[in-house]
Write an enzyme that holds these catalytic residues in place. Structure first.
Site, PDB file in Angstrom:
ATOM      1  CD  GLU A  46       0.165   3.083   4.552  1.00 34.31           C
ATOM      2  OE1 GLU A  46       0.795   2.025   4.492  1.00 34.31           O
ATOM      3  OE2 GLU A  46       0.534   4.134   3.980  1.00 34.31           O
ATOM      4  CE  LYS A 117       2.542  -0.190   2.047  1.00 34.63           C
ATOM      5  NZ  LYS A 117       3.038   0.886   2.944  1.00 34.63           N
ATOM      6  CB  CYS A 155       1.009   3.598   0.884  1.00 32.23           C
ATOM      7  SG  CYS A 155       2.182   4.955   1.167  1.00 32.23           S
TER       8      CYS A 155
END
Length: 276
Positions: A46, A117, A155
């Site tokens: 990321e 995300k 994540c």
């Protein structure tokens, strides 16, 4: 590759900085190394394009579009080494203040998939939403390589099993997880436990690339459908390579038919913003 449905994959653990040029140079060197080890899918963390800790206004100032220099560099590298590259970037958003925390999968001729995300890291004393615009819940971001389908997540999404489930419902054989898993009490334990859990409950591979210490926890790894770590990196920068293969998935699903016997579906819910 397509005949055997087996893809060598690499996770590249490195620490992106506030120098976009240096990050691209580091990615180029790691891509050459991973491709030299036989990898056909190469995964970076990321925020590989630009990262600063703590986050500040420079994140938006250094954000790029999907046709910007960072993605074009990835495409050039993918073409040169005949691979697919997955990496996270700070993508330019609409308000000029925040960015999109985006993951792209590219090959030499085009972008294969884009994921923004969904779950922002407003936890453990962090407030990613101050600087990042959340991605919309929608169609699963997947791409195909070597007869296998790979699904993208990022994540903190790892803590929400519905994200992984939605990818598997879209026929993903492996979950690809670029991350910057921030260090803290028990955070390494959470990271490794959740990677294994997402693999076991969905009977898929998990391919996860993190930042090294001191900011991330490291431990980038490739996990098989039974939660076994096939290859991994410790806390320092490095590369791990393993093979993702359909035969293993099919074998595991005979003894653990969890997908077939599930009785619940994933339904997105509306998130109401708190009152000002």
């Amino acid at each position: 590759m397509s005949e055997t449905a087996a893809v060598p994959v690499a996770v590249c653990q490195f620490a992106p900085t506030d120098s976009r040029a240096e990050n691209r140079e580091r990615i180029a060197a790691l891509t050459a190394d991973a491709a030299g080890r036989g990898a056909k899918l190469i995964v970076f963390p990321e925020y590989s394009s630009y990262f600063v800790d703590p986050m500040d206004e420079s994140l938006a100032a250094n954000a790029e579009d999907l046709d910007g220099e960072f993605v074009e560099t990835l495409r050039a590298l993918a073409s040169e080494y005949a691979v697919v590259i997955v990496a996270g970037l700070a993508e330019r958003a609409t308000d000029g203040h925040r960015v999109r925390n985006t993951v792209v999968a590219v090959r030499g001729d085009r972008v294969l998939a884009v994921y923004r995300k969904q779950h922002l890291y407003d936890a453990f004393g962090q407030t990613e939403s101050d600087w990042v615009e959340p991605g919309e819940v929608g169609e699963a971001a997947t791409f195909e390589l070597g007869g296998l389908r790979f699904g993208l997540m990022t994540c903190y999404d790892l803590r929400f099993p519905e994200v992984a489930r939605s990818l598997v419902d879209a026929q993903a054989d492996a979950l690809v997880v670029p991350a910057e898993w921030v260090r803290g009490p028990l955070k390494e334990h959470h990271w490794t436990t959740l990677l294994a859990a997402r693999a076991i409950e969905n009977t898929v591979y998990v391919v996860a690339a993190d930042h090294p210490t001191p900011i991330g926890v490291g431990h980038s790894q490739i996990v098989d459908p039974q939660g076994v770590v096939l290859a991994g990196v410790g806390t320092a920068p490095g590369i791990a390579v393993a093979v993702v293969e359909r035969e293993t998935i099919e074998r595991v699903r005979i003894t653990n038919p969890s997908l077939r016997v599930r009785r619940y579906s994933v339904t997105p819910r509306e998130v109401v913003a708190p009152e000002a």
